[in-house]
Design a protein around this motif. Structure first.
Motif, PDB file in Angstrom:
ATOM      1  N   UNK A 169      38.938  44.168  43.439  1.00 26.86           N
ATOM      2  CA  UNK A 169      38.100  43.056  43.909  1.00 26.86           C
ATOM      3  C   UNK A 169      38.805  41.710  43.759  1.00 26.86           C
ATOM      4  N   UNK A 170      39.647  41.584  42.749  1.00 26.90           N
ATOM      5  CA  UNK A 170      40.321  40.328  42.470  1.00 26.90           C
ATOM      6  C   UNK A 170      41.165  39.871  43.662  1.00 26.90           C
ATOM      7  N   UNK A 171      40.906  38.674  44.136  1.00 32.75           N
ATOM      8  CA  UNK A 171      41.628  38.138  45.280  1.00 32.75           C
ATOM      9  C   UNK A 171      40.920  38.378  46.595  1.00 32.75           C
ATOM     10  N   UNK A 172      39.861  39.195  46.579  1.00 29.92           N
ATOM     11  CA  UNK A 172      39.118  39.462  47.804  1.00 29.92           C
ATOM     12  C   UNK A 172      37.687  38.990  47.761  1.00 29.92           C
ATOM     13  N   UNK A 173      37.196  38.746  46.559  1.00 26.26           N
ATOM     14  CA  UNK A 173      35.820  38.292  46.374  1.00 26.26           C
ATOM     15  C   UNK A 173      35.732  37.625  45.002  1.00 26.26           C
ATOM     16  N   UNK A 174      34.778  36.709  44.791  1.00 20.75           N
ATOM     17  CA  UNK A 174      34.701  36.036  43.487  1.00 20.75           C
ATOM     18  C   UNK A 174      34.466  37.011  42.333  1.00 20.75           C
ATOM     19  N   UNK A 175      35.140  36.727  41.220  1.00 27.33           N
ATOM     20  CA  UNK A 175      34.983  37.507  39.987  1.00 27.33           C
ATOM     21  C   UNK A 175      34.607  36.517  38.878  1.00 27.33           C
ATOM     22  N   UNK A 176      33.545  36.785  38.107  1.00 24.85           N
ATOM     23  CA  UNK A 176      33.116  35.841  37.058  1.00 24.85           C
ATOM     24  C   UNK A 176      34.015  35.911  35.824  1.00 24.85           C
ATOM     25  N   UNK A 177      35.282  35.571  36.006  1.00 20.76           N
ATOM     26  CA  UNK A 177      36.289  35.817  34.974  1.00 20.76           C
ATOM     27  C   UNK A 177      35.986  35.106  33.666  1.00 20.76           C
ATOM     28  N   UNK A 178      35.507  33.873  33.716  1.00 19.62           N
ATOM     29  CA  UNK A 178      35.289  33.135  32.476  1.00 19.62           C
ATOM     30  C   UNK A 178      34.151  33.693  31.640  1.00 19.62           C
ATOM     31  N   UNK A 179      33.407  34.655  32.179  1.00 23.12           N
ATOM     32  CA  UNK A 179      32.373  35.339  31.404  1.00 23.12           C
ATOM     33  C   UNK A 179      32.886  36.665  30.834  1.00 23.12           C
ATOM     34  N   UNK A 180      34.141  36.979  31.123  1.00 23.92           N
ATOM     35  CA  UNK A 180      34.730  38.267  30.760  1.00 23.92           C
ATOM     36  C   UNK A 180      35.835  38.048  29.730  1.00 23.92           C
ATOM     37  N   UNK A 188      48.871  45.687  43.699  1.00 21.56           N
ATOM     38  CA  UNK A 188      48.928  46.439  44.945  1.00 21.56           C
ATOM     39  C   UNK A 188      47.632  46.473  45.749  1.00 21.56           C
ATOM     40  N   UNK A 189      46.633  45.714  45.347  1.00 20.52           N
ATOM     41  CA  UNK A 189      45.350  45.755  46.061  1.00 20.52           C
ATOM     42  C   UNK A 189      45.214  44.521  46.965  1.00 20.52           C
ATOM     43  N   UNK A 190      44.335  43.594  46.612  1.00 17.94           N
ATOM     44  CA  UNK A 190      44.078  42.441  47.486  1.00 17.94           C
ATOM     45  C   UNK A 190      45.260  41.484  47.578  1.00 17.94           C
ATOM     46  N   UNK A 191      46.205  41.564  46.656  1.00 14.89           N
ATOM     47  CA  UNK A 191      47.387  40.701  46.740  1.00 14.89           C
ATOM     48  C   UNK A 191      48.392  41.216  47.764  1.00 14.89           C
ATOM     49  N   UNK A 192      48.323  42.498  48.089  1.00 11.27           N
ATOM     50  CA  UNK A 192      49.256  43.126  49.040  1.00 11.27           C
ATOM     51  C   UNK A 192      50.713  42.960  48.605  1.00 11.27           C
ATOM     52  N   UNK A 193      50.948  43.129  47.330  1.00 10.62           N
ATOM     53  CA  UNK A 193      52.306  43.237  46.798  1.00 10.62           C
ATOM     54  C   UNK A 193      52.529  44.713  46.435  1.00 10.62           C
ATOM     55  N   UNK A 257      38.581  30.029  49.090  1.00 16.64           N
ATOM     56  CA  UNK A 257      37.337  30.274  49.818  1.00 16.64           C
ATOM     57  C   UNK A 257      37.613  30.871  51.185  1.00 16.64           C
ATOM     58  N   UNK A 258      38.661  30.373  51.856  1.00 19.17           N
ATOM     59  CA  UNK A 258      39.020  30.920  53.163  1.00 19.17           C
ATOM     60  C   UNK A 258      39.467  32.374  53.034  1.00 19.17           C
ATOM     61  N   UNK A 259      40.158  32.685  51.954  1.00 19.16           N
ATOM     62  CA  UNK A 259      40.584  34.070  51.717  1.00 19.16           C
ATOM     63  C   UNK A 259      39.382  34.981  51.514  1.00 19.16           C
ATOM     64  N   UNK A 260      38.417  34.527  50.722  1.00 17.12           N
ATOM     65  CA  UNK A 260      37.200  35.320  50.523  1.00 17.12           C
ATOM     66  C   UNK A 260      36.456  35.500  51.850  1.00 17.12           C
TER      67      UNK A 260
END
Length: 354
Positions: A169-180, A188-193, A257-260
């Motif tokens: 999900x990271x890089x493709x949709x918001x993740x509430x990271x500061x709560x984690x 190899x997922x949303x970053x396409x590396x 935001x444009x990426x999401x």
């Protein structure tokens, strides 16, 4: 075209960055500078003020390292699950000699909040509270995006450290990271590396818990990465870091935001095409991830996947485990999160189904 939910197609600019001559990560400051810049870009994607680190190793390294770094023998861990990867966290806990309690919901449903709350309260009442809880943001095998907010609220109330698999999900949709406390990603997922790197955003209290734990493992261990100003714990992967750095530049080129939004539009188009073909989604639409669509084709997914591969240059994925032949998955994430590419993949599916 590889239209799978990871590893995803690697764009030309990323391949070119990886092919360049790389600095020696052990002795040349150029690599340390690139590493720091990559971590800064990752913090932007994570939308976090937490420390961000990058380890050499495929994303599963992060899941195991999070448990190994935090869980001592006998520590109680609550594994909240509605999918294969959520269930799998319990295996890492068992390997670390921790005490895992799995609160599992059916794979086509959301988290069982009542069961989670009851488990937390029962543990507290018995004087055996949970130290850590694990969750999965996007269960890739079923295309499920979980609403973690209510569970994170409960964990905060009970002062339980949270470990979240946000790999797909990271890089493709918001993740509430500061709560984690430990939020895990991979290259190899949303970053396409290319596969090969684990990313993690780690809170101060997670670092403190790791320091108290003094993990026994040297490699599956985040603690040595807290401060790399005097060098890295082991030889890093400079070509992979260069590729991830270039991939992050592409992801951030138009703004987060444009990426999401690009991912959301690709997902919407994929599902529109599926509805036109009479395909049901797995799970229901309210829990479908913007990074991967899972269509429910009971007993027919592998046949459709194979025919698409045989008749076109497009590679799709099926489900995992018991759902291997029941789910057909399309990964519209990263470089493939474009409506035109979705149409190309769905044209191939349509041709086979007709």
């Amino acid at each position: 075209m590889r239209f799978t939910p990871g590893p995803t197609t690697v764009p030309p600019a990323v391949r070119e960055a990886m092919a360049e001559e790389q600095p020696n990560p052990n002795v040349e400051t150029a690599f340390a500078q690139r590493y720091d810049e990559t971590c800064e870009k990752l913090a932007t994607v994570y939308e976090t003020s937490h420390d961000v680190v990058v380890l050499g190793g495929e994303g599963i390294l992060g899941l195991e390292a999070a448990i190994t770094s935090l869980v001592a023998p006998g520590d109680r861990v609550l594994c909240v699950s509605n999918g294969i990867y959520g269930d799998g966290f319990a295996d890492f806990v068992d390997a670390a000699d921790g005490d895992a309690e799995l609160v599992s919901a059916p794979y086509d449903e959301g988290y069982d909040l009542e069961a989670v709350e009851a488990a937390l309260e029962d543990a507290a009442s018995a004087g055996e509270p949970f130290k850590v809880a694990t969750l999965v943001h996007c269960e890739t095998p079923t295309g499920t995006l979980n609403d973690m907010g209510p569970v994170l609220d409960l964990l905060d109330e009970h002062d339980v450290l949270s470990v979240v698999d946000a790999v797909s999900s990271l890089g493709g949709t918001p993740v509430p990271t500061d709560r984690i406390d430990v939020c895990l990603g991979a290259s190899q997922k949303c970053f396409s590396a290319p596969p090969g790197l684990t990313t993690a955003a780690i809170s101060d209290r997670a670092w403190e818990a790791m320091a108290e734990r003094e993990p026994s493992s040297l490699y599956t261990n985040f603690l040595p990465w807290r401060d790399v100003s005097d060098g890295f714990p082991y030889t890093h992967l400079p070509a992979n870091v260069a590729a991830l750095d270039a991939a992050l530049d592409l992801a951030l080129e138009d703004g987060l935001e444009a990426t999401f939004d690009r991912h959301a539009k690709a997902a919407e188009r994929c599902r529109e095409r599926g509805e036109e073909l009479g395909l049901d989604r797995y799970p229901d639409p309210e829990r479908s991830s913007p990074t991967v669509t899972a269509f429910h084709l009971p007993g027919d997914a592998k046949r459709v996947q194979q025919r698409v591969a045989d008749e076109t240059d497009i590679v799709l994925a099926t489900g995992l485990g018991e759902l291997e032949d029941d789910i057909l998955r399309l990964g519209h994430m990263g470089y493939n999160a474009e409506v035109e590419k979705v149409d190309r993949a769905m044209d191939a599916v349509e041709a086979v189904l007709e």
